[in-house]
Write an enzyme that holds these catalytic residues in place. Structure first.
Site, short mmCIF file in Angstrom:
data_model
loop_
_atom_site.label_atom_id
_atom_site.label_comp_id
_atom_site.label_asym_id
_atom_site.label_seq_id
_atom_site.Cartn_x
_atom_site.Cartn_y
_atom_site.Cartn_z
N ARG A 188 -0.21 5.84 -1.58
CA ARG A 188 -0.67 7.10 -0.96
C ARG A 188 -0.67 6.95 0.56
NH1 ARG A 188 -5.65 4.74 -2.92
NH2 ARG A 188 -6.88 4.30 -1.07
N TYR B 256 -13.08 -3.91 10.87
CA TYR B 256 -11.77 -3.25 10.89
C TYR B 256 -11.12 -3.42 12.27
CZ TYR B 256 -8.38 0.62 10.39
OH TYR B 256 -7.23 1.39 10.33
N GLY C 94 0.81 -1.22 0.00
CA GLY C 94 0.00 0.00 0.00
C GLY C 94 0.84 1.27 0.00
N LYS D 178 -7.57 -5.44 13.12
CA LYS D 178 -6.39 -4.82 13.73
C LYS D 178 -6.05 -5.51 15.06
CE LYS D 178 -5.63 -1.76 10.50
NZ LYS D 178 -4.46 -1.85 9.63
N1 LIG Z 1 -5.83 7.04 8.34
C1 LIG Z 1 -6.04 6.75 9.61
O1 LIG Z 1 -6.72 7.48 10.35
C2 LIG Z 1 -5.41 5.52 10.21
C3 LIG Z 1 -5.45 5.36 11.59
C4 LIG Z 1 -4.89 4.24 12.17
C5 LIG Z 1 -4.30 3.28 11.37
N2 LIG Z 1 -4.26 3.44 10.03
C6 LIG Z 1 -3.63 2.39 9.25
O2 LIG Z 1 -2.56 2.93 8.52
C7 LIG Z 1 -2.38 2.18 7.31
C8 LIG Z 1 -2.36 3.12 6.12
O3 LIG Z 1 -3.58 3.83 6.10
P1 LIG Z 1 -3.77 5.15 5.24
O4 LIG Z 1 -4.56 6.07 6.05
O5 LIG Z 1 -2.49 5.56 4.66
O6 LIG Z 1 -4.74 4.57 4.09
P2 LIG Z 1 -5.01 5.11 2.62
O7 LIG Z 1 -4.68 6.55 2.50
O8 LIG Z 1 -6.39 4.65 2.30
O9 LIG Z 1 -3.95 4.28 1.74
C9 LIG Z 1 -4.06 2.88 1.70
C10 LIG Z 1 -3.00 2.33 0.79
O10 LIG Z 1 -3.16 0.91 0.74
C11 LIG Z 1 -3.47 0.52 -0.61
N3 LIG Z 1 -4.42 -0.58 -0.54
C12 LIG Z 1 -5.66 -0.57 -0.02
N4 LIG Z 1 -6.21 -1.79 -0.15
C13 LIG Z 1 -5.27 -2.56 -0.76
C14 LIG Z 1 -5.23 -3.92 -1.17
N5 LIG Z 1 -6.26 -4.75 -0.99
N6 LIG Z 1 -4.11 -4.39 -1.78
C15 LIG Z 1 -3.05 -3.56 -1.99
N7 LIG Z 1 -3.03 -2.28 -1.60
C16 LIG Z 1 -4.14 -1.80 -1.01
C17 LIG Z 1 -4.02 1.76 -1.28
O11 LIG Z 1 -3.85 1.74 -2.69
P3 LIG Z 1 -4.99 1.13 -3.68
O12 LIG Z 1 -6.30 1.62 -3.18
O13 LIG Z 1 -4.62 1.64 -5.05
O14 LIG Z 1 -4.86 -0.34 -3.59
C18 LIG Z 1 -3.11 2.81 -0.65
O15 LIG Z 1 -1.85 2.80 -1.24
C19 LIG Z 1 -3.53 1.17 7.28
O16 LIG Z 1 -3.08 -0.08 7.77
C20 LIG Z 1 -4.54 1.77 8.22
O17 LIG Z 1 -5.39 0.80 8.77
C21 LIG Z 1 -4.79 4.54 9.42
#
Ligand SMILES: NC(=O)c1ccc[n+]([C@@H]2O[C@H](COP(=O)([O-])OP(=O)(O)OC[C@H]3O[C@@H](n4cnc5c(N)ncnc54)[C@H](OP(=O)(O)O)[C@@H]3O)[C@@H](O)[C@H]2O)c1
Length: 248
Positions: free
Chosen positions: A15, A156, A12, A160
């Site tokens: 972005r 979700y 991932g 986690k």
């Molecule tokens: N944002 C928050 O508030 C938050 C809080 C706590 C934890 N997190 C964790 O932090 C991590 C990153 O989150 P983020 O906020 O950066 O998310 P994001 O902005 O939605 O980015 C997610 C990334 O993962 C890729 N992705 C999603 N589903 C995928 C799949 N099935 N196979 C391959 N790639 C996939 C997306 O690209 P494509 O869609 O093109 O595949 C993108 O590159 C995650 O594990 C999330 O649970 C986020």
């Protein structure tokens, strides 16, 4: 820049946190192989800047076993004999919805991507490291929602929490081989994933956060880099919370 020949796999990386981590890893001198389902102009620009030996990408959906195997095989080929140092299980998906009304298939897809996919990729990475007899790092990007829960995010949260359990078990399984396994659990971050939060929810989160704001990827990436560093060699099986104090 501290040059190294170490290779890091990041799922991932197109972005959000995955892209920010990839960018900083390159700056620190690591080489990165990443995947996502689609490309972004930001990742393309970074790839053009870094060159194919330092940053490469393939289209792969975590949560689909054949895609994960193809991603891993291509990554190993890309290392071209350089050491594989770490896997960062970052790709995840979230969908807001009350469990009783969310279609089953969506809950299953969330678990399949966030937990089962990470587990299968961890197995591939650990098999590789164990067969080479080299040290390494596994980092699972979790969330405080795994320990606290959040209305509308049952699948979700479960994924986690499962990831944190996976971290603890794997840390025990591979510690003697100098492989550390840790979770990083951010609070609410300013990324596309949290863009669907309603204004009311954002204000509520900020009010409940001692440090009075949402997190950013810049709050999280340094912790990931630290866990990859030699200074973190004696830390394993932990979940490091980065949430501005909301869960304290
Ligand atoms: N944002 C928050 O508030 C938050 C809080 C706590 C934890 N997190 C964790 O932090 C991590 C990153 O989150 P983020 O906020 O950066 O998310 P994001 O902005 O939605 O980015 C997610 C990334 O993962 C890729 N992705 C999603 N589903 C995928 C799949 N099935 N196979 C391959 N790639 C996939 C997306 O690209 P494509 O869609 O093109 O595949 C993108 O590159 C995650 O594990 C999330 O649970 C986020």
């Amino acid at each position: 820049m501290d040059m190294t020949d170490k290779c890091v796999l990041v799922t991932g990386g197109s972005r959000g946190l995955g892209l920010a981590t990839t960018r900083q890893l390159l700056q620190q001198g690591y080489n990165v192989f990443t995947c996502s389902r689609s490309q972004t102009p930001e990742l393309q620009a970074l790839m053009a800047q870094a060159g194919p030996a330092r940053l490469s990408w393939c289209a792969a959906a975590v949560g689909q076993a054949e895609d994960e195997e193809r991603f891993f095989a291509q990554a190993v080929q890309w290392t071209a004999g350089r050491p594989l140092w770490a896997l960062i299980n970052n790709a995840a998906t979230a969908q807001d919805g009350i469990l009783a009304t969310l279609p089953n298939v969506d809950s299953e897809r969330i678990i399949e991507t966030n937990l089962t996919g990470a587990l299968r990729l961890s197995r591939l990475a650990l098999r590789h490291l164990l067969s080479k007899g080299t040290a390494g790092r596994l980092i699972n990007i979790s969330s405080i929602i795994g320990s606290r829960g959040y209305t509308g995010l049952a699948a979700y949260s479960a994924s986690k929490a499962g990831l944190d359990g996976l971290t603890r078990a794997l840390a025990r399984e591979v510690g003697r081989r100098k492989i550390t396994v840790n979770s990083v659990a951010p609070g609410y971050l300013e990324t596309e994933m949290s863009a669907s939060l309603q204004q009311r929810q954002r204000s509520q989160i900020i009010n409940r956060t001692p440090l009075g704001r949402l997190g950013t990827v810049d709050d999280v990436v340094p912790v990931v880099l630290f866990l990859l560093s030699d200074q973190a060699a004696f830390i394993t099986g932990q979940t490091l919370v980065i949430d501005g104090g909301i869960s304290c």
